[in-house]
Design a protein around this motif. Structure first.
Motif, PDB file in Angstrom:
ATOM      1  N   ILE A  25       7.373 -12.817 -20.591  1.00  0.00           N
ATOM      2  CA  ILE A  25       8.135 -14.059 -20.769  1.00  0.00           C
ATOM      3  C   ILE A  25       7.705 -15.007 -19.650  1.00  0.00           C
ATOM      4  CG2 ILE A  25      10.430 -15.140 -20.808  1.00  0.00           C
ATOM      5  CD1 ILE A  25       9.853 -13.253 -23.205  1.00  0.00           C
ATOM      6  N   VAL A  26       7.331 -16.217 -20.024  1.00  0.00           N
ATOM      7  CA  VAL A  26       6.842 -17.198 -19.057  1.00  0.00           C
ATOM      8  C   VAL A  26       7.751 -18.431 -19.089  1.00  0.00           C
ATOM      9  CG1 VAL A  26       4.927 -18.771 -18.544  1.00  0.00           C
ATOM     10  CG2 VAL A  26       4.449 -16.395 -19.116  1.00  0.00           C
ATOM     11  N   ARG A  27       8.201 -18.845 -17.908  1.00  0.00           N
ATOM     12  CA  ARG A  27       8.919 -20.119 -17.777  1.00  0.00           C
ATOM     13  C   ARG A  27       7.872 -21.224 -17.685  1.00  0.00           C
ATOM     14  NH1 ARG A  27       9.845 -22.824 -13.104  1.00  0.00           N
ATOM     15  NH2 ARG A  27       9.550 -20.953 -11.850  1.00  0.00           N
ATOM     16  N   ILE A  28       7.974 -22.209 -18.553  1.00  0.00           N
ATOM     17  CA  ILE A  28       6.911 -23.211 -18.634  1.00  0.00           C
ATOM     18  C   ILE A  28       7.078 -24.280 -17.551  1.00  0.00           C
ATOM     19  CG2 ILE A  28       5.921 -25.008 -20.119  1.00  0.00           C
ATOM     20  CD1 ILE A  28       6.413 -22.992 -22.451  1.00  0.00           C
ATOM     21  N   VAL A  29       6.001 -24.490 -16.800  1.00  0.00           N
ATOM     22  CA  VAL A  29       5.991 -25.441 -15.682  1.00  0.00           C
ATOM     23  C   VAL A  29       5.363 -26.775 -16.115  1.00  0.00           C
ATOM     24  CG1 VAL A  29       4.979 -25.854 -13.397  1.00  0.00           C
ATOM     25  CG2 VAL A  29       5.977 -23.620 -13.932  1.00  0.00           C
ATOM     26  N   ARG A  30       4.308 -26.690 -16.907  1.00  0.00           N
ATOM     27  CA  ARG A  30       3.681 -27.890 -17.488  1.00  0.00           C
ATOM     28  C   ARG A  30       3.220 -27.546 -18.902  1.00  0.00           C
ATOM     29  NH1 ARG A  30       5.297 -29.363 -13.352  1.00  0.00           N
ATOM     30  NH2 ARG A  30       4.357 -30.724 -11.777  1.00  0.00           N
TER      31      ARG A  30
ATOM     32  N   GLU B 195       8.188 -14.593 -15.724  1.00  0.00           N
ATOM     33  CA  GLU B 195       9.585 -14.263 -15.426  1.00  0.00           C
ATOM     34  C   GLU B 195       9.887 -12.805 -15.725  1.00  0.00           C
ATOM     35  OE1 GLU B 195      12.524 -17.423 -15.503  1.00  0.00           O
ATOM     36  OE2 GLU B 195      11.068 -17.225 -13.873  1.00  0.00           O
ATOM     37  N   ASP B 196       9.237 -12.268 -16.766  1.00  0.00           N
ATOM     38  CA  ASP B 196       9.533 -10.889 -17.168  1.00  0.00           C
ATOM     39  C   ASP B 196       8.276 -10.292 -17.793  1.00  0.00           C
ATOM     40  OD1 ASP B 196      11.061  -8.659 -17.417  1.00  0.00           O
ATOM     41  OD2 ASP B 196      12.389  -9.441 -18.983  1.00  0.00           O
ATOM     42  N   LEU B 197       8.114  -8.980 -17.623  1.00  0.00           N
ATOM     43  CA  LEU B 197       6.897  -8.319 -18.096  1.00  0.00           C
ATOM     44  C   LEU B 197       7.247  -7.048 -18.858  1.00  0.00           C
ATOM     45  CD1 LEU B 197       4.769  -8.523 -14.831  1.00  0.00           C
ATOM     46  CD2 LEU B 197       4.151  -9.554 -17.022  1.00  0.00           C
ATOM     47  N   GLY B 198       6.568  -6.807 -19.964  1.00  0.00           N
ATOM     48  CA  GLY B 198       6.710  -5.546 -20.686  1.00  0.00           C
ATOM     49  C   GLY B 198       6.098  -4.415 -19.873  1.00  0.00           C
ATOM     50  N   THR B 199       6.453  -3.172 -20.244  1.00  0.00           N
ATOM     51  CA  THR B 199       6.052  -2.007 -19.433  1.00  0.00           C
ATOM     52  C   THR B 199       4.544  -1.749 -19.469  1.00  0.00           C
ATOM     53  OG1 THR B 199       6.543  -0.651 -21.357  1.00  0.00           O
ATOM     54  CG2 THR B 199       8.266  -0.820 -19.650  1.00  0.00           C
ATOM     55  N   GLU B 200       3.850  -2.279 -20.485  1.00  0.00           N
ATOM     56  CA  GLU B 200       2.412  -2.001 -20.583  1.00  0.00           C
ATOM     57  C   GLU B 200       1.522  -3.135 -20.080  1.00  0.00           C
ATOM     58  OE1 GLU B 200       1.310  -0.724 -24.538  1.00  0.00           O
ATOM     59  OE2 GLU B 200       2.984   0.705 -24.579  1.00  0.00           O
ATOM     60  N   VAL B 201       2.118  -4.154 -19.453  1.00  0.00           N
ATOM     61  CA  VAL B 201       1.303  -5.283 -18.979  1.00  0.00           C
ATOM     62  C   VAL B 201       0.795  -4.992 -17.563  1.00  0.00           C
ATOM     63  CG1 VAL B 201       1.217  -7.761 -18.526  1.00  0.00           C
ATOM     64  CG2 VAL B 201       2.694  -6.877 -20.348  1.00  0.00           C
ATOM     65  N   SER B 202      -0.528  -4.937 -17.425  1.00  0.00           N
ATOM     66  CA  SER B 202      -1.107  -4.684 -16.099  1.00  0.00           C
ATOM     67  C   SER B 202      -1.698  -5.982 -15.552  1.00  0.00           C
ATOM     68  CB  SER B 202      -2.202  -3.626 -16.215  1.00  0.00           C
ATOM     69  OG  SER B 202      -3.188  -4.079 -17.123  1.00  0.00           O
ATOM     70  N   GLY B 203      -1.864  -6.038 -14.241  1.00  0.00           N
ATOM     71  CA  GLY B 203      -2.585  -7.144 -13.614  1.00  0.00           C
ATOM     72  C   GLY B 203      -1.758  -8.394 -13.365  1.00  0.00           C
ATOM     73  N   LEU B 204      -0.487  -8.384 -13.713  1.00  0.00           N
ATOM     74  CA  LEU B 204       0.364  -9.560 -13.501  1.00  0.00           C
ATOM     75  C   LEU B 204       1.669  -9.123 -12.843  1.00  0.00           C
ATOM     76  CD1 LEU B 204      -0.006 -11.254 -17.006  1.00  0.00           C
ATOM     77  CD2 LEU B 204      -0.879 -12.221 -14.866  1.00  0.00           C
ATOM     78  N   ARG B 205       2.294 -10.064 -12.121  1.00  0.00           N
ATOM     79  CA  ARG B 205       3.592  -9.790 -11.499  1.00  0.00           C
ATOM     80  C   ARG B 205       4.544 -10.919 -11.803  1.00  0.00           C
ATOM     81  NH1 ARG B 205       2.456  -8.150  -5.245  1.00  0.00           N
ATOM     82  NH2 ARG B 205       1.188  -6.293  -5.639  1.00  0.00           N
TER      83      ARG B 205
ATOM     84  N   GLY C 213       6.648 -13.969 -11.019  1.00  0.00           N
ATOM     85  CA  GLY C 213       6.423 -15.014 -10.007  1.00  0.00           C
ATOM     86  C   GLY C 213       4.997 -15.558 -10.017  1.00  0.00           C
ATOM     87  N   ASP C 214       4.064 -14.896 -10.718  1.00  0.00           N
ATOM     88  CA  ASP C 214       2.693 -15.419 -10.792  1.00  0.00           C
ATOM     89  C   ASP C 214       2.673 -16.732 -11.572  1.00  0.00           C
ATOM     90  OD1 ASP C 214       1.566 -13.289  -9.463  1.00  0.00           O
ATOM     91  OD2 ASP C 214       0.794 -12.283 -11.267  1.00  0.00           O
ATOM     92  N   LEU C 215       1.900 -17.713 -11.061  1.00  0.00           N
ATOM     93  CA  LEU C 215       1.637 -18.926 -11.842  1.00  0.00           C
ATOM     94  C   LEU C 215       0.407 -18.645 -12.704  1.00  0.00           C
ATOM     95  CD1 LEU C 215       2.417 -21.998 -12.243  1.00  0.00           C
ATOM     96  CD2 LEU C 215       0.474 -22.478 -10.752  1.00  0.00           C
ATOM     97  N   VAL C 216       0.531 -18.904 -13.997  1.00  0.00           N
ATOM     98  CA  VAL C 216      -0.538 -18.534 -14.926  1.00  0.00           C
ATOM     99  C   VAL C 216      -0.879 -19.700 -15.858  1.00  0.00           C
ATOM    100  CG1 VAL C 216      -0.018 -16.057 -14.967  1.00  0.00           C
ATOM    101  CG2 VAL C 216       1.197 -17.600 -16.535  1.00  0.00           C
ATOM    102  N   VAL C 217      -2.101 -19.644 -16.388  1.00  0.00           N
ATOM    103  CA  VAL C 217      -2.493 -20.544 -17.472  1.00  0.00           C
ATOM    104  C   VAL C 217      -2.715 -19.682 -18.713  1.00  0.00           C
ATOM    105  CG1 VAL C 217      -4.960 -20.485 -16.801  1.00  0.00           C
ATOM    106  CG2 VAL C 217      -4.123 -22.337 -18.255  1.00  0.00           C
ATOM    107  N   ALA C 218      -2.359 -20.231 -19.868  1.00  0.00           N
ATOM    108  CA  ALA C 218      -2.557 -19.515 -21.124  1.00  0.00           C
ATOM    109  C   ALA C 218      -3.513 -20.305 -22.003  1.00  0.00           C
ATOM    110  CB  ALA C 218      -1.231 -19.360 -21.853  1.00  0.00           C
TER     111      ALA C 218
ATOM    112  N   ALA D  20      10.537 -22.149 -22.122  1.00  0.00           N
ATOM    113  CA  ALA D  20      10.000 -20.801 -21.902  1.00  0.00           C
ATOM    114  C   ALA D  20       9.331 -20.320 -23.190  1.00  0.00           C
ATOM    115  CB  ALA D  20      11.113 -19.847 -21.492  1.00  0.00           C
ATOM    116  N   ILE D  21       8.520 -19.258 -23.056  1.00  0.00           N
ATOM    117  CA  ILE D  21       7.798 -18.749 -24.217  1.00  0.00           C
ATOM    118  C   ILE D  21       7.558 -17.247 -24.062  1.00  0.00           C
ATOM    119  CG2 ILE D  21       5.493 -19.209 -23.235  1.00  0.00           C
ATOM    120  CD1 ILE D  21       4.729 -20.290 -26.102  1.00  0.00           C
ATOM    121  N   ARG D  22       7.566 -16.543 -25.185  1.00  0.00           N
ATOM    122  CA  ARG D  22       7.161 -15.134 -25.188  1.00  0.00           C
ATOM    123  C   ARG D  22       5.656 -15.072 -25.407  1.00  0.00           C
ATOM    124  NH1 ARG D  22       6.128 -10.985 -28.911  1.00  0.00           N
ATOM    125  NH2 ARG D  22       6.528 -12.345 -30.697  1.00  0.00           N
TER     126      ARG D  22
END
Ligand SMILES: [Zn+2]
Length: 345
Positions: free
Chosen positions: A29-34, A66-76, A78-83, A121-123
């Motif tokens: 789950i990602v909180r959208i910043v831009r 904001e939230d991560l499924g149990t099988e998601v690796s490489g992210l934490r 609080g990370d700022l990400v681009v999709a 926000a977005i899944r």
């Protein structure tokens, strides 16, 4: 949360909907910043049939995990990400070949049970393969340029890569929207010395010159074709990067491409039929290529230039709005009073 839905042509509304939640262990789950409005969002804005349930909108975003499924690796968290504008696993054969838009485990935002990005926000399905962590904070001045990695910069770059642009390539770009301008920037980055921009909006073509265009042709149709032929000693150009999507742009493309050249289309075609026979493509040995850009494949390559500030693709944003003003943002892009509208939810 608040999120944008389109209920039919010209009918854009921002509404309160349930917050997205994790559905699969590979989700985030990602909180959208831009986020932003895309030229391709204008196609449904013109012709979406009316529906009572509406369609979520938006496919470009930067956000904070904001939230991560149990099988998601490489992210934490609080990370700022681009999709990228398509999600993908980044591990299958097609992804490894750099064709993430054809990933069998992938898909597009605002489709099926996946929401749109013009929202709070977005899944994110396939989060580990889709999201790219950015080494900046959420108040960075670079956010507009970083947001272009979600779509328009990667799409312009795809047009240039598919056309095999090199320093000796003469290039024409059809369209002075954000993608056309990014195609100019990309061709310039790949070393092209002659870049003819076909567009007639002064502010935009000026930005195109800043991005590396050497000539501007405001004429359209037959006149535009004649002008480009004149500028190239009658021969036409090696590579046409078509960033419009209408059939007249395609006809201009085969009018200005030189024998043995390439037409690379990244404008979403609004037509199913067009000439491919002896008089258009076959006779002069023209290659027709292009498609939805696998922008995930280009992020690693394009990110360093954005971080260093050697390119400023974020200059395509000329208006910033809040989420509640999104309907006005569509109007502004449709009226051509805005080139590309940035959203700060
Ligand atoms: Zn894949």
């Amino acid at each position: 949360m608040r999120a944008t839905y389109m209920y039919g042509a010209g009918d854009v509304r921002v509404e309160t909907v349930p917050d997205p939640v994790l559905q699969r262990p590979t989700d985030a789950i990602v909180r959208i910043v831009r986020s932003c409005i895309c030229g391709s969002d204008l196609h449904p804005y013109h012709n979406l049939p009316a529906s009572p349930q509406g369609t979520p909108m938006g496919h470009e975003f930067l956000g904070v995990v904001e939230d991560l499924g149990t099988e998601v690796s490489g992210l934490r968290r609080g990370d700022l990400v681009v999709a990228p504008f398509a999600y993908s696993d980044n591990t299958c054969d097609l992804c490894r070949e750099g064709l993430h838009t054809s990933c069998p485990n992938g898909g597009f935002w605002a489709a099926g049970d996946v929401g749109g990005a013009q929202a709070e926000a977005i899944r994110v399905p396939q989060a580990a393969g889709t999201l790219v962590k950015l080494p900046v904070g959420e108040n960075s001045m670079l956010l507009p340029s970083l947001l272009t990695l979600a779509d328009v910069y990667g799409t312009g770059y795809h047009a240039a890569k598919q056309a095999h642009v090199t320093p000796r390539t003469t290039v024409a770009v059809i369209g002075d929207g954000a993608v056309g301008l990014m195609a100019v920037l990309s061709a310039h980055r790949l070393g092209a010395e002659r870049i003819i921009l076909m567009g007639r909006h002064d502010v935009r073509t000026k930005l195109g010159i800043d991005f590396g265009a050497t000539d501007v042709v405001p004429e359209r149709g037959g006149e535009g074709v004649e002008k480009v032929r004149e500028l190239t000693g009658g021969q036409g150009v090696h590579a046409v990067l078509e960033a419009v999507g209408y059939r007249d742009a395609y006809e201009t493309a085969f009018g200005i491409v030189r024998p043995g050249g390439v037409i690379s289309r990244v404008g979403v075609p609004q037509y199913e039929e067009a000439p491919i026979g002896f008089g258009s493509l076959f006779g002069p040995n023209i290659t027709l290529t292009g498609g939805p850009a696998p922008v995930r494949a280009y992020i690693d390559e394009l990110l360093p230039g954005v971080l260093e500030g050697t390119v400023e693709p974020g200059r395509v944003f000329d208006q910033t709005i809040g989420l509640e003003q999104v309907p006005d943002g569509y109007l502004a892009m449709n009226d051509r009073t805005a080139l590309k509208v940035l959203i700060r939810p």
